[in-house]
Design a protein around this motif. Structure first.
Motif, PDB file in Angstrom:
ATOM      1  N   ASP A 274      15.066  32.238  49.925  1.00  0.00           N
ATOM      2  CA  ASP A 274      15.989  32.369  48.801  1.00  0.00           C
ATOM      3  C   ASP A 274      15.626  31.429  47.659  1.00  0.00           C
ATOM      4  O   ASP A 274      15.038  30.366  47.858  1.00  0.00           O
ATOM      5  N   THR A 275      16.031  31.833  46.457  1.00  0.00           N
ATOM      6  CA  THR A 275      15.957  30.964  45.280  1.00  0.00           C
ATOM      7  C   THR A 275      16.995  29.856  45.406  1.00  0.00           C
ATOM      8  O   THR A 275      18.059  30.050  45.986  1.00  0.00           O
ATOM      9  N   ARG A 276      16.683  28.678  44.879  1.00  0.00           N
ATOM     10  CA  ARG A 276      17.676  27.601  44.802  1.00  0.00           C
ATOM     11  C   ARG A 276      17.948  27.278  43.335  1.00  0.00           C
ATOM     12  O   ARG A 276      17.036  27.274  42.504  1.00  0.00           O
ATOM     13  N   LEU A 277      19.210  27.008  43.012  1.00  0.00           N
ATOM     14  CA  LEU A 277      19.612  26.523  41.696  1.00  0.00           C
ATOM     15  C   LEU A 277      20.031  25.073  41.847  1.00  0.00           C
ATOM     16  O   LEU A 277      20.998  24.773  42.557  1.00  0.00           O
ATOM     17  N   VAL A 278      19.320  24.172  41.185  1.00  0.00           N
ATOM     18  CA  VAL A 278      19.501  22.735  41.379  1.00  0.00           C
ATOM     19  C   VAL A 278      19.869  22.088  40.053  1.00  0.00           C
ATOM     20  O   VAL A 278      19.147  22.253  39.056  1.00  0.00           O
ATOM     21  N   PRO A 279      20.986  21.343  39.966  1.00  0.00           N
ATOM     22  CA  PRO A 279      21.311  20.631  38.722  1.00  0.00           C
ATOM     23  C   PRO A 279      20.220  19.629  38.366  1.00  0.00           C
ATOM     24  O   PRO A 279      19.737  18.885  39.234  1.00  0.00           O
ATOM     25  N   VAL A 280      19.838  19.615  37.103  1.00  0.00           N
ATOM     26  CA  VAL A 280      18.782  18.715  36.636  1.00  0.00           C
ATOM     27  C   VAL A 280      19.209  18.058  35.331  1.00  0.00           C
ATOM     28  O   VAL A 280      20.043  18.584  34.584  1.00  0.00           O
ATOM     29  N   ALA A 281      18.620  16.902  35.072  1.00  0.00           N
ATOM     30  CA  ALA A 281      18.785  16.213  33.789  1.00  0.00           C
ATOM     31  C   ALA A 281      17.413  16.055  33.164  1.00  0.00           C
ATOM     32  O   ALA A 281      16.414  15.849  33.864  1.00  0.00           O
ATOM     33  N   TYR A 282      17.340  16.164  31.868  1.00  0.00           N
ATOM     34  CA  TYR A 282      16.065  16.011  31.175  1.00  0.00           C
ATOM     35  C   TYR A 282      15.702  14.531  31.078  1.00  0.00           C
ATOM     36  O   TYR A 282      16.525  13.698  30.684  1.00  0.00           O
ATOM     37  N   ARG A 283      14.477  14.217  31.445  1.00  0.00           N
ATOM     38  CA  ARG A 283      13.970  12.852  31.418  1.00  0.00           C
ATOM     39  C   ARG A 283      12.566  12.860  30.815  1.00  0.00           C
ATOM     40  O   ARG A 283      11.848  13.859  30.888  1.00  0.00           O
ATOM     41  N   ASP A 284      12.167  11.732  30.252  1.00  0.00           N
ATOM     42  CA  ASP A 284      10.809  11.572  29.737  1.00  0.00           C
ATOM     43  C   ASP A 284       9.947  10.966  30.829  1.00  0.00           C
ATOM     44  O   ASP A 284      10.278   9.919  31.397  1.00  0.00           O
TER      45      ASP A 284
ATOM     46  N   PRO B  20      19.909  40.802  51.129  1.00  0.00           N
ATOM     47  CA  PRO B  20      20.577  40.341  49.910  1.00  0.00           C
ATOM     48  C   PRO B  20      19.702  40.567  48.684  1.00  0.00           C
ATOM     49  O   PRO B  20      18.474  40.506  48.760  1.00  0.00           O
ATOM     50  N   THR B  21      20.333  40.840  47.568  1.00  0.00           N
ATOM     51  CA  THR B  21      19.598  41.122  46.344  1.00  0.00           C
ATOM     52  C   THR B  21      18.818  39.898  45.887  1.00  0.00           C
ATOM     53  O   THR B  21      19.398  38.816  45.763  1.00  0.00           O
ATOM     54  N   PRO B  22      17.525  40.013  45.626  1.00  0.00           N
ATOM     55  CA  PRO B  22      16.777  38.869  45.088  1.00  0.00           C
ATOM     56  C   PRO B  22      17.420  38.372  43.804  1.00  0.00           C
ATOM     57  O   PRO B  22      17.941  39.159  43.005  1.00  0.00           O
ATOM     58  N   TRP B  23      17.360  37.060  43.592  1.00  0.00           N
ATOM     59  CA  TRP B  23      18.069  36.461  42.460  1.00  0.00           C
ATOM     60  C   TRP B  23      17.642  37.038  41.110  1.00  0.00           C
ATOM     61  O   TRP B  23      18.511  37.404  40.301  1.00  0.00           O
ATOM     62  N   PRO B  24      16.343  37.176  40.817  1.00  0.00           N
ATOM     63  CA  PRO B  24      15.994  37.750  39.502  1.00  0.00           C
ATOM     64  C   PRO B  24      16.517  39.170  39.333  1.00  0.00           C
ATOM     65  O   PRO B  24      16.966  39.548  38.246  1.00  0.00           O
ATOM     66  N   LEU B  25      16.473  39.962  40.393  1.00  0.00           N
ATOM     67  CA  LEU B  25      16.958  41.341  40.307  1.00  0.00           C
ATOM     68  C   LEU B  25      18.466  41.384  40.120  1.00  0.00           C
ATOM     69  O   LEU B  25      18.991  42.230  39.389  1.00  0.00           O
ATOM     70  N   ALA B  26      19.190  40.469  40.769  1.00  0.00           N
ATOM     71  CA  ALA B  26      20.648  40.426  40.606  1.00  0.00           C
ATOM     72  C   ALA B  26      21.013  40.177  39.145  1.00  0.00           C
ATOM     73  O   ALA B  26      21.934  40.804  38.600  1.00  0.00           O
ATOM     74  N   ARG B  27      20.297  39.283  38.485  1.00  0.00           N
ATOM     75  CA  ARG B  27      20.577  39.011  37.068  1.00  0.00           C
ATOM     76  C   ARG B  27      20.257  40.231  36.201  1.00  0.00           C
ATOM     77  O   ARG B  27      21.005  40.563  35.267  1.00  0.00           O
ATOM     78  N   LYS B  28      19.162  40.913  36.497  1.00  0.00           N
ATOM     79  CA  LYS B  28      18.829  42.110  35.722  1.00  0.00           C
ATOM     80  C   LYS B  28      19.889  43.184  35.917  1.00  0.00           C
ATOM     81  O   LYS B  28      20.302  43.863  34.969  1.00  0.00           O
ATOM     82  N   ARG B  29      20.318  43.353  37.168  1.00  0.00           N
ATOM     83  CA  ARG B  29      21.303  44.395  37.449  1.00  0.00           C
ATOM     84  C   ARG B  29      22.635  44.079  36.757  1.00  0.00           C
ATOM     85  O   ARG B  29      23.302  44.965  36.233  1.00  0.00           O
TER      86      ARG B  29
ATOM     87  N   GLY C  68      26.030  40.122  47.614  1.00  0.00           N
ATOM     88  CA  GLY C  68      25.228  39.077  48.219  1.00  0.00           C
ATOM     89  C   GLY C  68      23.918  38.922  47.481  1.00  0.00           C
ATOM     90  O   GLY C  68      23.235  39.903  47.165  1.00  0.00           O
ATOM     91  N   VAL C  69      23.577  37.691  47.137  1.00  0.00           N
ATOM     92  CA  VAL C  69      22.363  37.391  46.385  1.00  0.00           C
ATOM     93  C   VAL C  69      21.564  36.343  47.145  1.00  0.00           C
ATOM     94  O   VAL C  69      22.136  35.385  47.686  1.00  0.00           O
ATOM     95  N   ALA C  70      20.274  36.498  47.173  1.00  0.00           N
ATOM     96  CA  ALA C  70      19.399  35.555  47.871  1.00  0.00           C
ATOM     97  C   ALA C  70      19.218  34.310  47.022  1.00  0.00           C
ATOM     98  O   ALA C  70      18.161  34.049  46.447  1.00  0.00           O
ATOM     99  N   VAL C  71      20.291  33.512  46.928  1.00  0.00           N
ATOM    100  CA  VAL C  71      20.287  32.296  46.128  1.00  0.00           C
ATOM    101  C   VAL C  71      21.145  31.259  46.831  1.00  0.00           C
ATOM    102  O   VAL C  71      22.140  31.596  47.480  1.00  0.00           O
ATOM    103  N   ARG C  72      20.777  29.989  46.709  1.00  0.00           N
ATOM    104  CA  ARG C  72      21.542  28.879  47.275  1.00  0.00           C
ATOM    105  C   ARG C  72      21.763  27.845  46.179  1.00  0.00           C
ATOM    106  O   ARG C  72      20.780  27.443  45.540  1.00  0.00           O
TER     107      ARG C  72
END
Length: 560
Positions: A460-470, A121-130, A392-396
Motif C-alpha cells: 500500500d501507499t503511505r501518506l506521511v506528514p512532512v515539514a519542509y527543511r533545508d 482495494p483500489t490503488p491510491w492513485p486510481l482512487a484519486r482519479k476515480r 477501500g483504498v490501498a493506503v495507510r
C-alpha cells in the motif's frame, strides 16, 4: 462510529488502530460500476509482539516486527486469498443488489476505463482519479457578487471592459510639466493643492507646470511628471514662481499611459481560474460589478459515534470529537459551502434518514466505514441502492474509506473515524471530487526529496506528514514528522504537506510526490520547540516521551 483516539474493544469501528480484540474484520472487494473490484483487505487475529521500527510502527516493514496480518486493525494488512474471497462475497455481494440496480448503463459507460482493472482495494492513485471523475462536472454557472465569488471558479473568461488605466495618470506626487523646462508654475490651474486624484484637469500650456498628486489624471499638453523631490520652486517676487529641475526630464517620465496594463476587450484571465482576492481586485479595476462563476459545492458533515464529546475533557470511556472542528474549515479551504457538522449516534435508522434527507451535493461521514457492530455506513448504502465507486483504498492510514453515488449528482464520502486517517480520506477522495464539482483544474504535481528514509507498507501507499527543511545535500526536503499514527493529529498540525510514500518505502533523498495542505507552508512546522522536529531513526512514533498504556505491546497509534 468515529474515533478520536485508540479505543480498545471497537477495532472494527471506523478503522480504529486499537489491537487486542482478536476478531477478524471482513473487508474485501466487489465489482465497481467501472469494472474495478474495490474493497478493503481483511485482517486476522491480533498478536502481542513488539511494534515495527522506522517512521511509524504501523509502517509494516518486512522483518522489522510481527507480520502485518497478525493485527486486528482493518487497515493493517492483507489476509489470505480464501479469506479475501469470503469477505468479497459476504460484504460486497449485496452492495450491487439494491433497488436502484446500482450500475446505471450511462454511468458504467462513462466510468469504465481499461486502466481501472484491478483486484482488492483500489490503488491510491486510481482512487484519486476515480474520485475526480465521479462527477460529470459542476452545477451550471451563475452571476455572483464579488463578496460571494471569492473561492469560486470563473465560468467565463475575464475580459477588460475598459482600458487600464482608463486615462493617463501620474505615477508620483510632483508636478505635471510641459516641455523641457524650466517652467512657470501655474498655481491657478490646480489651486494651492494642484490636481488631485478624481478631479478634472485643464490643459497645460508649453513651458508651464502644475502640482499633481499620485493617481490624478494628467492634463492635456503635459509631457512628463517631475517628482516632488526632484524639483525646486523659486519665488520670482511678483506672485509668480519658477520650477527648476536639476536634471533633465525624460519624455513621459512617471506618467502611466492609458491602456498600459490592458486595452478594452483584452483577455485578462481564462475560465477555470479560482477567484482569489487579487482576481476580485483585477475584475473591479477592469469594470466588473458581478462575475460569472461556478457555485460552490454544498457539503454536509455527519460525525458518527456515541463515544464522542463536544465539550470538556474525556471521561467515562468517551473522547472529544476532533473531526467536527477540523473538517468544516478544511472543506471551506477547498472551496465548499459547509453546514455546521451534525453529530449522530450509532443508530442505523438515524444515519439512513440523515443521508436520504440531505440536500447537499456531498454528504461526508466520519467513522462507521468498516464492518464492526455499529458501523452502519455500508448497510445504509445498501438500503438506498447506492452506487459504490470506491470501497477501500490501498493506503495507510485511511484504508477503509469509500466513495458512493447516492443519487444523480449527489455523493457520499465515507471517512475513517481516526483523525489522521480521515485527513487521508479527505485528500484521497473528497478533494478530487470537490475539485471537479468546483471546476478547478488539477493541482500541479510536486515532487520533493525526502529528508529521511521512510519505511513502507509491502503493498500500500503511505501518506506521511512532512515539514519542509533545508538540507545541505538535497536542498529543500520533505522531512517526516513524528506523531503520525492514524489516531493522531499532532503530526499533521505541524506539517507543511503529506508525502506520498510508495509501497516498499523510500530512502533519504528519493523524490516523492507531496500533497500540499490548503494553508501556507511553514505556518505550523516552525512553531514551538519540538512541534515539527523530524522523526529520528529508532524513535517511537509518539516521540521520546513515554506513553502510558494498559496494553502489553507499545501502542502504535493505529494504521486506519
Amino acid at each position: 462510529m468515529a474515533l478520536g483516539a485508540v479505543h480498545p474493544g471497537r477495532a472494527g469501528s471506523g478503522g480504529s488502530g486499537a489491537s487486542g480484540s482478536g476478531a477478524t474484520v471482513p473487508s474485501g472487494s466487489g465489482t465497481s460500476p467501472d469494472g474495478v473490484a474495490p474493497g478493503g483487505a481483511a485482517s486476522s487475529a491480533a498478536g502481542s509482539g513488539p511494534a515495527s521500527s522506522g517512521v511509524g510502527s504501523d509502517a509494516g516493514t518486512p522483518g522489522s516486527g510481527p507480520a502485518r496480518d497478525a493485527r486486528t486493525d482493518p487497515d493493517d494488512g492483507p489476509t489470505g486469498p480464501a479469506e479475501q474471497a469470503h469477505s468479497r462475497t459476504e460484504r460486497h455481494g449485496h452492495l450491487r443488489s439494491g433497488p436502484a440496480g446500482n450500475v446505471r448503463p450511462e454511468n458504467a459507460a462513462r466510468d469504465a476505463r481499461p486502466e481501472d482493472t484491478t483486484d482488492g482495494p483500489t490503488p491510491w492513485p486510481l482512487a484519486r482519479k476515480r474520485a475526480a471523475r465521479a462527477a460529470g462536472g459542476p452545477r451550471p454557472p451563475e452571476p455572483s457578487e464579488p463578496e460571494d465569488a471569492l473561492g469560486r471558479t470563473l465560468a467565463e473568461p475575464l475580459t477588460a471592459l475598459t482600458d487600464l488605466p482608463p486615462f493617463d495618470t501620474s505615477a508620483m506626487d510632483g508636478w505635471a510639466v510641459s516641455g523641457p523646462g524650466p517652467w512657470d508654475l501655474d498655481r491657478a490651474a490646480g489651486g494651492d493643492r494642484g490636481i488631485l486624484a478624481g478631479h478634472a484637469a485643464t490643459a497645460l500650456a508649453d513651458g508651464h507646470a502644475v502640482a499633481i498628486a499620485t493617481g490624478a489624471r494628467v492634463p492635456d499638453g503635459a509631457t512628463a511628471v517631475l517628482r516632488s523631490e526632484h524639483g525646486e520652486v523659486h519665488d520670482r517676487g511678483d506672485g509668480r514662481a519658477r520650477l527648476v529641475a536639476p536634471r533633465a526630464v525624460r519624455l513621459g517620465q512617471d506618467i502611466r499611459p492609458r491602456g498600459q496594463e490592458c486595452g478594452r476587450g483584452e483577455p485578462l484571465l481564462p475560465a477555470g481560474v479560482p477567484v482569489t482576492p487579487a482576481v476580485l481586485g483585477l475584475a473591479a479595476a477592469a469594470g466588473y460589478d458581478r462575475l460569472t462563476t461556478y457555485p460552490r459545492s454544498r457539503v454536509e458533515v455527519l460525525v458518527l459515534g456515541d463515544e464522542l464529546l463536544r465539550h470538556g475533557l474525556p471521561r467515562e470511556g468517551r473522547i472529544r470529537d476532533a473531526l467536527g472542528p477540523m473538517l468544516g474549515p478544511w472543506l471551506r479551504a477547498l472551496g465548499a459551502d459547509v453546514t455546521a457538522p451534525r453529530p449522530l449516534g450509532d443508530d442505523a435508522d438515524v444515519l439512513h434518514a440523515a443521508i436520504t434527507g440531505s440536500t447537499a451535493d456531498v454528504v461526508l461521514t466520519t467513522g462507521g466505514t468498516a464492518s464492526g457492530p455499529v458501523d452502519h455506513v455500508h448497510p445504509a448504502l445498501r438500503r438506498i441502492g447506492a452506487e459504490v465507486l470506491v470501497d477501500g483504498v490501498a493506503v495507510r492510514p485511511g484504508h477503509p474509506m469509500l466513495l458512493a453515488r447516492v443519487a444523480p449528482d449527489r455523493y457520499l464520502v465515507g471517512l475513517p473515524g481516526n483523525p489522521l486517517a480521515a485527513v487521508s480520506g479527505l485528500l484521497t477522495l473528497a478533494e478530487p471530487l470537490l475539485r471537479t464539482l468546483a471546476a478547478r483544474p488539477p493541482a500541479a504535481s510536486s515532487r520533493t526529496p525526502l529528508g529521511a528514509a521512510v519505511d513502507g507498507h509491502p503493498h500500500d501507499t503511505r501518506l506521511v506528514p512532512v515539514a519542509y527543511r533545508d538540507d545541505p545535500r538535497h536542498g529543500r526536503t520533505a522531512t517526516p514528522l513524528p506523531f503520525h499514527g492514524s489516531a493522531m493529529l499532532r503530526g499533521i498540525a505541524a506539517a507543511d504537506a503529506l508525502a506520498v510514500v510508495p509501497p516498499g518505502g523510500a530512502d533519504r533523498g528519493d523524490l516523492v510526490e507531496v500533497l500540499e495542505l490548503p494553508w501556507p507552508a511553514g505556518s505550523a512546522a516552525r512553531g514551538p520547540e519540538g512541534a515539527g522536529r523530524p522523526y529520528g531513526p529508532g524513535a517511537h512514533p509518539g516521540g521520546d516521551r513515554p506513553v502510558r498504556s494498559t496494553f502489553s505491546a507499545p501502542p502504535t497509534g493505529g494504521a486506519a
